[in-house]
Design a protein around this motif. Structure first.
Motif, PDB file in Angstrom:
ATOM      1  N   LEU A  29       0.849  -1.121  -0.011  1.00 57.53           N
ATOM      2  CA  LEU A  29       0.112  -0.049  -0.078  1.00 57.53           C
ATOM      3  C   LEU A  29       0.869   1.167  -0.082  1.00 57.53           C
ATOM      4  CD1 LEU A  29      -2.659   1.179   0.196  1.00 57.53           C
ATOM      5  CD2 LEU A  29      -2.623   1.045   2.601  1.00 57.53           C
ATOM      6  N   ALA A  30       1.989   1.215   0.731  1.00 55.48           N
ATOM      7  CA  ALA A  30       2.833   2.473   0.902  1.00 55.48           C
ATOM      8  C   ALA A  30       3.634   2.630  -0.378  1.00 55.48           C
ATOM      9  CB  ALA A  30       3.672   2.271   1.954  1.00 55.48           C
ATOM     10  N   GLU A  31       3.919   1.315  -1.091  1.00 60.31           N
ATOM     11  CA  GLU A  31       4.541   1.620  -2.333  1.00 60.31           C
ATOM     12  C   GLU A  31       3.538   2.137  -3.448  1.00 60.31           C
ATOM     13  OE1 GLU A  31       7.820   1.064  -5.314  1.00 60.31           O
ATOM     14  OE2 GLU A  31       7.633   1.155  -3.042  1.00 60.31           O
ATOM     15  N   ILE A  32       2.237   1.804  -3.439  1.00 60.67           N
ATOM     16  CA  ILE A  32       1.426   2.413  -4.483  1.00 60.67           C
ATOM     17  C   ILE A  32       1.418   3.961  -4.366  1.00 60.67           C
ATOM     18  CG2 ILE A  32      -1.060   2.280  -5.050  1.00 60.67           C
ATOM     19  CD1 ILE A  32      -0.924  -0.819  -4.378  1.00 60.67           C
ATOM     20  N   ALA A  33       0.914   4.221  -3.019  1.00 65.31           N
ATOM     21  CA  ALA A  33       0.816   5.346  -2.885  1.00 65.31           C
ATOM     22  C   ALA A  33       2.049   6.339  -3.132  1.00 65.31           C
ATOM     23  CB  ALA A  33       0.443   5.823  -1.364  1.00 65.31           C
ATOM     24  N   ARG A  34       3.399   5.913  -2.894  1.00 66.54           N
ATOM     25  CA  ARG A  34       4.499   6.701  -3.014  1.00 66.54           C
ATOM     26  C   ARG A  34       4.826   6.811  -4.262  1.00 66.54           C
ATOM     27  NH1 ARG A  34       9.141   5.542  -4.729  1.00 66.54           N
ATOM     28  NH2 ARG A  34       8.992   3.474  -4.787  1.00 66.54           N
ATOM     29  N   ARG A  35       4.449   5.798  -5.285  1.00 71.36           N
ATOM     30  CA  ARG A  35       4.551   5.851  -6.744  1.00 71.36           C
ATOM     31  C   ARG A  35       3.709   6.823  -7.441  1.00 71.36           C
ATOM     32  NH1 ARG A  35       6.723   0.664  -9.720  1.00 71.36           N
ATOM     33  NH2 ARG A  35       8.333   0.152  -8.539  1.00 71.36           N
ATOM     34  N   ALA A  36       2.365   6.781  -6.871  1.00 68.78           N
ATOM     35  CA  ALA A  36       1.261   7.827  -7.184  1.00 68.78           C
ATOM     36  C   ALA A  36       1.758   9.242  -7.064  1.00 68.78           C
ATOM     37  CB  ALA A  36      -0.100   7.155  -6.593  1.00 68.78           C
ATOM     38  N   ASP A  37       2.094   9.502  -5.878  1.00 69.74           N
ATOM     39  CA  ASP A  37       2.661  10.543  -5.302  1.00 69.74           C
ATOM     40  C   ASP A  37       3.837  11.081  -6.300  1.00 69.74           C
ATOM     41  OD1 ASP A  37       2.398  12.789  -3.144  1.00 69.74           O
ATOM     42  OD2 ASP A  37       4.679  12.342  -2.910  1.00 69.74           O
ATOM     43  N   GLU A  38       4.719  10.224  -6.510  1.00 71.36           N
ATOM     44  CA  GLU A  38       5.925  10.715  -7.356  1.00 71.36           C
ATOM     45  C   GLU A  38       5.504  10.925  -8.844  1.00 71.36           C
ATOM     46  OE1 GLU A  38       8.533   7.417  -6.799  1.00 71.36           O
ATOM     47  OE2 GLU A  38       9.290   8.349  -4.954  1.00 71.36           O
ATOM     48  N   ALA A  39       4.560  10.148  -9.271  1.00 68.39           N
ATOM     49  CA  ALA A  39       3.936  10.601 -10.677  1.00 68.39           C
ATOM     50  C   ALA A  39       3.226  11.729 -10.939  1.00 68.39           C
ATOM     51  CB  ALA A  39       2.980   9.426 -11.145  1.00 68.39           C
ATOM     52  N   GLY A  40       2.844  12.531  -9.681  1.00 63.71           N
ATOM     53  CA  GLY A  40       1.998  13.613  -9.760  1.00 63.71           C
ATOM     54  C   GLY A  40       0.637  13.588  -9.631  1.00 63.71           C
ATOM     55  N   VAL A  41       0.171  12.626  -9.343  1.00 62.00           N
ATOM     56  CA  VAL A  41      -1.348  12.614  -8.947  1.00 62.00           C
ATOM     57  C   VAL A  41      -1.584  13.795  -7.841  1.00 62.00           C
ATOM     58  CG1 VAL A  41      -1.686  10.178  -9.551  1.00 62.00           C
ATOM     59  CG2 VAL A  41      -1.515  10.755  -7.165  1.00 62.00           C
ATOM     60  N   ASP A  42      -2.911  14.259  -7.897  1.00 61.31           N
ATOM     61  CA  ASP A  42      -3.128  15.316  -6.972  1.00 61.31           C
ATOM     62  C   ASP A  42      -3.759  14.708  -5.759  1.00 61.31           C
ATOM     63  OD1 ASP A  42      -3.746  18.242  -6.489  1.00 61.31           O
ATOM     64  OD2 ASP A  42      -5.896  17.468  -6.394  1.00 61.31           O
ATOM     65  N   TRP A  43      -4.426  13.758  -5.585  1.00 67.39           N
ATOM     66  CA  TRP A  43      -4.943  13.093  -4.380  1.00 67.39           C
ATOM     67  C   TRP A  43      -4.816  11.592  -4.308  1.00 67.39           C
ATOM     68  CZ3 TRP A  43      -9.174  10.061  -5.024  1.00 67.39           C
ATOM     69  CH2 TRP A  43      -9.844   9.986  -6.088  1.00 67.39           C
ATOM     70  N   VAL A  44      -4.615  11.023  -3.282  1.00 69.00           N
ATOM     71  CA  VAL A  44      -4.875   9.572  -2.872  1.00 69.00           C
ATOM     72  C   VAL A  44      -5.938   9.234  -2.186  1.00 69.00           C
ATOM     73  CG1 VAL A  44      -3.778   7.386  -2.518  1.00 69.00           C
ATOM     74  CG2 VAL A  44      -2.267   9.100  -3.660  1.00 69.00           C
ATOM     75  N   GLY A  45      -7.139   8.456  -2.349  1.00 72.23           N
ATOM     76  CA  GLY A  45      -7.942   8.116  -1.557  1.00 72.23           C
ATOM     77  C   GLY A  45      -8.437   6.765  -1.124  1.00 72.23           C
ATOM     78  N   VAL A  46      -9.204   6.607  -0.230  1.00 70.57           N
ATOM     79  CA  VAL A  46      -9.347   5.240   0.216  1.00 70.57           C
ATOM     80  C   VAL A  46     -11.032   5.405   0.701  1.00 70.57           C
ATOM     81  CG1 VAL A  46      -7.458   4.357   1.007  1.00 70.57           C
ATOM     82  CG2 VAL A  46      -8.730   5.402   2.749  1.00 70.57           C
ATOM     83  N   MET A  47     -11.717   4.387   0.723  1.00 69.76           N
ATOM     84  CA  MET A  47     -13.009   4.488   1.115  1.00 69.76           C
ATOM     85  C   MET A  47     -13.443   3.988   2.467  1.00 69.76           C
ATOM     86  SD  MET A  47     -14.801   1.416  -1.429  1.00 69.76           S
ATOM     87  CE  MET A  47     -14.236  -0.120  -1.176  1.00 69.76           C
ATOM     88  N   ASP A  48     -14.634   4.592   2.973  1.00 65.47           N
ATOM     89  CA  ASP A  48     -14.992   4.275   4.461  1.00 65.47           C
ATOM     90  C   ASP A  48     -15.951   3.040   4.316  1.00 65.47           C
ATOM     91  OD1 ASP A  48     -15.230   4.247   6.881  1.00 65.47           O
ATOM     92  OD2 ASP A  48     -16.078   6.183   7.216  1.00 65.47           O
ATOM     93  N   HIS A  49     -15.724   1.918   4.390  1.00 64.61           N
ATOM     94  CA  HIS A  49     -16.551   0.814   4.643  1.00 64.61           C
ATOM     95  C   HIS A  49     -16.064  -0.315   5.322  1.00 64.61           C
ATOM     96  CE1 HIS A  49     -19.184   1.992   1.025  1.00 64.61           C
ATOM     97  NE2 HIS A  49     -18.002   2.097   0.442  1.00 64.61           N
ATOM     98  N   ARG A  50     -17.031  -0.835   6.232  1.00 61.03           N
ATOM     99  CA  ARG A  50     -16.742  -1.863   7.146  1.00 61.03           C
ATOM    100  C   ARG A  50     -16.368  -3.167   6.522  1.00 61.03           C
ATOM    101  NH1 ARG A  50     -18.032  -0.667  12.449  1.00 61.03           N
ATOM    102  NH2 ARG A  50     -19.781   1.128  12.792  1.00 61.03           N
ATOM    103  N   TRP A  51     -16.920  -3.448   5.285  1.00 60.11           N
ATOM    104  CA  TRP A  51     -16.689  -4.802   4.612  1.00 60.11           C
ATOM    105  C   TRP A  51     -16.634  -4.383   3.237  1.00 60.11           C
ATOM    106  CZ3 TRP A  51     -20.717  -4.303   8.131  1.00 60.11           C
ATOM    107  CH2 TRP A  51     -20.588  -5.161   9.282  1.00 60.11           C
ATOM    108  N   GLN A  52     -15.662  -5.009   2.451  1.00 58.48           N
ATOM    109  CA  GLN A  52     -15.665  -4.892   1.053  1.00 58.48           C
ATOM    110  C   GLN A  52     -17.053  -4.762   0.286  1.00 58.48           C
ATOM    111  OE1 GLN A  52     -14.484  -3.501  -1.808  1.00 58.48           O
ATOM    112  NE2 GLN A  52     -12.520  -4.361  -1.347  1.00 58.48           N
ATOM    113  N   ILE A  53     -17.009  -3.861  -0.393  1.00 58.07           N
ATOM    114  CA  ILE A  53     -18.597  -3.855  -1.399  1.00 58.07           C
ATOM    115  C   ILE A  53     -18.405  -4.718  -2.620  1.00 58.07           C
ATOM    116  CG2 ILE A  53     -18.802  -1.284  -0.583  1.00 58.07           C
ATOM    117  CD1 ILE A  53     -17.693  -0.453  -3.169  1.00 58.07           C
ATOM    118  N   GLY A  54     -19.812  -5.222  -2.969  1.00 63.53           N
ATOM    119  CA  GLY A  54     -19.964  -6.327  -3.936  1.00 63.53           C
ATOM    120  C   GLY A  54     -19.039  -6.034  -5.108  1.00 63.53           C
TER     121      GLY A  54
END
Length: 95
Positions: A29-54
């Motif tokens: 997860l850290a590597e994905i976010a770090r690479r996205a940040d280095e690539a210049g994406v404006d934001w990185v987000g996650v969702m707020d769910h107790r369980w994975q959605i269908g």
């Protein structure tokens, strides 16, 4: 135009503690976010769910608590904004 990365799936090879090998969810997860940040994406987000959605998988798949995940990602994304896409107020008490 601004581009962001929404991470909604955390069940990848070697990810969870239920496997006997050392867990790789956090470093990957850290590597994905770090690479996205280095690539210049404006934001990185996650969702707020107790369980994975269908649409992403069964409820027993990994789902991270979003504010803890965003705090973790803050250590590896010095530039990108961090956010939750949909914050479910009903999951948390008013305190």
């Amino acid at each position: 135009m601004k581009i962001g990365l929404h991470i909604s799936y955390f069940t990848w090879e070697g990810g969870a503690r239920r496997r006997r090998r050392a867990p790789s969810l956090a470093p990957e997860l850290a590597e994905i976010a770090r690479r996205a940040d280095e690539a210049g994406v404006d934001w990185v987000g996650v969702m707020d769910h107790r369980w994975q959605i269908g649409v992403n998988g069964p409820p027993e798949h990994e789902m991270l608590e979003p504010y803890t995940a965003v705090g973790f990602l803050a250590a590896v994304t010095p530039r990108a904004k961090l956010l939750t896409l949909v914050a479910a107020a009903t999951y948390r008490g008013p305190g």
